[in-house]
Write an enzyme that holds these catalytic residues in place. Structure first.
Site, PDB file in Angstrom:
ATOM      1  N   ASP A  69       0.812  -1.222   0.099  1.00  0.00           N
ATOM      2  CA  ASP A  69      -0.239  -0.051   0.039  1.00  0.00           C
ATOM      3  C   ASP A  69       1.001   1.317   0.082  1.00  0.00           C
ATOM      4  O   ASP A  69       2.038   1.321   0.316  1.00  0.00           O
ATOM      5  CB  ASP A  69      -0.918   0.040   1.072  1.00  0.00           C
ATOM      6  CG  ASP A  69      -0.258  -0.205   2.438  1.00  0.00           C
ATOM      7  OD1 ASP A  69      -0.888  -0.557   3.389  1.00  0.00           O
ATOM      8  OD2 ASP A  69       0.872  -0.325   2.535  1.00  0.00           O
ATOM      9  N   ASP A  71       1.505   5.045   1.238  1.00  0.00           N
ATOM     10  CA  ASP A  71       1.065   5.937   2.191  1.00  0.00           C
ATOM     11  C   ASP A  71       1.553   7.249   1.902  1.00  0.00           C
ATOM     12  O   ASP A  71       2.826   7.460   1.635  1.00  0.00           O
ATOM     13  CB  ASP A  71       1.503   5.674   3.613  1.00  0.00           C
ATOM     14  CG  ASP A  71       0.834   4.444   4.091  1.00  0.00           C
ATOM     15  OD1 ASP A  71      -0.288   4.210   4.083  1.00  0.00           O
ATOM     16  OD2 ASP A  71       1.675   3.403   4.518  1.00  0.00           O
ATOM     17  N   ASP A 160       8.551   4.753  13.356  1.00  0.00           N
ATOM     18  CA  ASP A 160       9.036   3.706  14.266  1.00  0.00           C
ATOM     19  C   ASP A 160      10.288   3.547  13.953  1.00  0.00           C
ATOM     20  O   ASP A 160      11.140   3.387  14.875  1.00  0.00           O
ATOM     21  CB  ASP A 160       7.912   2.534  14.316  1.00  0.00           C
ATOM     22  CG  ASP A 160       7.528   2.225  13.101  1.00  0.00           C
ATOM     23  OD1 ASP A 160       7.916   2.700  12.052  1.00  0.00           O
ATOM     24  OD2 ASP A 160       6.864   1.135  13.025  1.00  0.00           O
TER      25      ASP A 160
HETATM   26  P1  ATP Z   1       3.158  -2.694   5.736  1.00  0.00           P
HETATM   27  O1  ATP Z   1       1.826  -1.938   5.438  1.00  0.00           O
HETATM   28  O2  ATP Z   1       4.004  -3.559   4.947  1.00  0.00           O
HETATM   29  O3  ATP Z   1       2.399  -3.570   7.195  1.00  0.00           O
HETATM   30  P2  ATP Z   1       4.131  -0.201   6.616  1.00  0.00           P
HETATM   31  O4  ATP Z   1       5.432   0.213   7.212  1.00  0.00           O
HETATM   32  O5  ATP Z   1       3.463   0.501   5.783  1.00  0.00           O
HETATM   33  O6  ATP Z   1       4.128  -1.749   6.506  1.00  0.00           O
HETATM   34  P3  ATP Z   1       1.962   0.707   8.219  1.00  0.00           P
HETATM   35  O7  ATP Z   1       1.478   0.090   9.415  1.00  0.00           O
HETATM   36  O8  ATP Z   1       0.750   0.803   7.042  1.00  0.00           O
HETATM   37  O9  ATP Z   1       3.147  -0.072   8.173  1.00  0.00           O
HETATM   38  O10 ATP Z   1       2.335   2.098   8.813  1.00  0.00           O
HETATM   39  C1  ATP Z   1       2.866   3.092   7.770  1.00  0.00           C
HETATM   40  C2  ATP Z   1       3.811   4.015   8.383  1.00  0.00           C
HETATM   41  O11 ATP Z   1       3.630   4.654   9.655  1.00  0.00           O
HETATM   42  C3  ATP Z   1       4.935   3.226   8.951  1.00  0.00           C
HETATM   43  O12 ATP Z   1       6.035   2.913   7.716  1.00  0.00           O
HETATM   44  C4  ATP Z   1       5.655   4.065   9.708  1.00  0.00           C
HETATM   45  O13 ATP Z   1       6.728   4.917   9.512  1.00  0.00           O
HETATM   46  C5  ATP Z   1       4.486   4.606  10.665  1.00  0.00           C
HETATM   47  N1  ATP Z   1       3.982   4.006  11.705  1.00  0.00           N
HETATM   48  C6  ATP Z   1       3.202   3.049  11.931  1.00  0.00           C
HETATM   49  N2  ATP Z   1       2.911   2.692  13.074  1.00  0.00           N
HETATM   50  C7  ATP Z   1       3.617   3.241  13.738  1.00  0.00           C
HETATM   51  C8  ATP Z   1       3.870   3.391  15.277  1.00  0.00           C
HETATM   52  N3  ATP Z   1       2.956   2.452  15.985  1.00  0.00           N
HETATM   53  N4  ATP Z   1       4.836   4.091  15.614  1.00  0.00           N
HETATM   54  C9  ATP Z   1       5.293   4.870  14.879  1.00  0.00           C
HETATM   55  N5  ATP Z   1       5.207   4.981  13.601  1.00  0.00           N
HETATM   56  C10 ATP Z   1       4.307   4.130  12.953  1.00  0.00           C
HETATM   57 MG    MG Z   2       1.519   0.455   4.929  1.00  0.00          MG
END
Ligand code: ATP
Ligand code: MG
Length: 469
Positions: A69, A71, A160
């Site tokens: 996805d 963002d 994170d």
């Molecule tokens: P995936 O979608 O593959 O699970 P992702 O890194 O995109 O991985 P998401 O949960 O979609 O994970 O979150 C998007 C972004 O938001 C992350 O890449 C991170 O930068 C930030 N993020 C998400 N959760 C947290 C958190 N608990 N604390 C700090 N930053 C976060």
């Molecule tokens: Mg994501």
């Protein structure tokens, strides 16, 4: 000052941050971006705002995984972004953001934020700040709201892990690294941004995310990032069970369940997600017909294989697997107390589900099919007369049959029951009757006792008589 890199993975250890990788030095291009995400980026940019892709999509692409996805982050406020897209909605309380919808695809647009909540002292629960409506922390130091907008540098610092703070700028197609994510990708390691203890305190779910990425990416968790996890795992007790339910699905239902399960246990986190299952596994409880650890591993393995081959899996199936050993144990206890087989099962299921929802809230639309799968484990052996045909029509038959196969694959001897049902499903109708007859002969001892059937017969003959009258 932003330093321009001459190559994507610059081997110079002392490289300064932030680091800007120009368009011709990296492989992330517009071809790798969903057309809808591109539309959103361009629209924001044309309206005079900064617009970047951030997080998972850049990370995954650089590691060689197809991004899932996209963002988007911007310096437009949620209200400003919302005003630009008629197909958008303002959502969220903890974090306000905008969802732009294109058919089934949703592009999430968030505003650069600063981690100001981290600088505020934690407040006693009863005074949970109404003074400041933008940020708040609980008495345990967990961030409850975080809606103070900031610069891109501040936004990077509140993310994170370093590899999640890589930004792709739509204005010049460069990748911007604020926290050393590129170096960490090169080292194949997960490193939390800032002080690990403070960051886990602010949001304990980050511990689970570290495990999730370790399993998904096959990366190691950098020593300082890993060090406090065991000791701080208990903070998960303060996370709302509904949020943990969602995290569990991402942890165990994304195609890397086996590895994730091992890591969760190794880091002492599993206990806070499945307290009963964890206690049972630690106790070493086993029975002739169930080896809990082998069963859970087999269930996760099958789920991983299904996901990796593009087939769907249901959250209730995963939860039914993880809780089955506890159900089996409680079932035995209730039977010892004198309850018949099925009432004992229903009591056991209720008890296990009640305990579990306190850890991870299971919506009722999932707990009902879980009960059905368990229930069918006791009904699938009883194939006499018309029962097999009735069972085949049960909406949960397929899931219960898959579940039964997993029990067998994990070493439980069910006397060839799985194979019988496989044959039964494939056979033409006349052969189905033969299969039932054979099962009848073989399992004569198991057949429902005449005594138990008699009242039903009497009822039906009464009914007939009353119809005749
Ligand atoms: P995936 O979608 O593959 O699970 P992702 O890194 O995109 O991985 P998401 O949960 O979609 O994970 O979150 C998007 C972004 O938001 C992350 O890449 C991170 O930068 C930030 N993020 C998400 N959760 C947290 C958190 N608990 N604390 C700090 N930053 C976060
Ligand atoms: Mg994501």
């Amino acid at each position: 000052m932003v330093r321009k890199a001459t190559s994507l993975f610059d081997s110079d250890e002392s490289r300064q941050l932030p680091l800007e990788i120009p368009r011709d030095q990296h492989t992330f291009s517009r071809k790798n971006i969903s057309p809808n995400a591109l539309k959103v980026l361009y629209r924001l940019n044309e309206a005079g705002f900064d617009a970047y892709l951030v997080g998972g999509c850049i990370r995954d692409h650089l590691i060689g995984i197809e991004p899932k996805d996209f963002d988007v982050v911007t310096n437009a406020t949620p209200e400003e972004a919302h005003a630009l897209f008629s197909n958008s909605r303002l959502i969220g309380r903890r974090f306000k953001l905008v969802h732009v919808t294109y058919g089934r695809e949703i592009i999430e647009v968030s505003t650069f934020r600063a981690n100001t909540a981290a600088q505020q002292p934690a407040e006693p629960e009863q005074q949970k700040s109404l003074k400041n409506k933008d940020t708040a922390r609980s008495s345990h130091g967990i961030i409850l709201r975080d809606n103070v907008y900031g610069s891109i540098e501040e936004d990077a610092e509140r993310r994170d892990f370093s590899f999640n703070a890589l930004y792709y700028n739509i204005a010049d197609f460069s990748i911007n690294d604020y926290c050393g994510g590129l170096a960490d990708i090169e080292k194949r390691q997960i490193r939390i941004i800032g002080d690990p203890r403070q960051r886990y305190q602010e949001d304990p779910v980050r511990m689970l995310r570290a495990i999730r990425f370790a399993a998904k990416l096959n990366f190691s968790i950098e020593a300082e990032t890993a060090a406090p996890i065991k000791e701080m795992a208990h903070l998960l007790d303060h996370i709302p069970p509904a949020r943990l339910f969602e995290e569990v699905l991402k942890l165990l239902g994304s195609g890397n369940g086996v590895e994730t399960f091992k890591l969760l246990r190794e880091y002492g986190l599993f206990k806070y997600l499945f307290p009963d299952t964890d206690a049972l596994l630690k106790s070493g409880w086993q029975r002739k017909d169930i080896d809990p650890e082998a069963f859970i591993m087999q269930g996760l393995l099958n789920t991983d294989e299904r996901i990796q081959s593009g087939r769907s899996t249901a959250p209730y199936f995963l939860y039914a697997i993880l809780l089955w050993p506890s159900v089996a144990l409680r079932h035995e206890e209730f039977e010892k107390q004198g309850l018949p087989e099925l009432p004992a099962l229903h009591q056991a299921a209720t008890m296990v589900l009640d305990n579990q929802v306190a850890a991870t809230a299971i919506p009722r639309r999932f707990s009902t099919p879980m009960r059905e799968i368990w229930d069918l484990q006791f009904r699938l052996p009883k194939r006499y007369g018309k029962r097999a045909f009735t069972l085949l029509q049960h909406p949960r038959f397929r899931a219960a049959y898959d579940f039964l196969l997993i029990r067998e694959q994990s070493g439980t001897n069910l006397g060839g029951l799985g194979e019988w049902w496989s044959n039964f499903q494939q056979a033409p109708e006349n052969q189905q009757r033969d299969l039932i007859n054979k099962a009848d002969e073989r399992k004569a001892d198991d057949a429902p006792k005449a005594k138990r059937r008699r009242p039903r017969r009497r009822r039906s003959s009464n009914a007939k008589r009353s119809q005749e009258q």
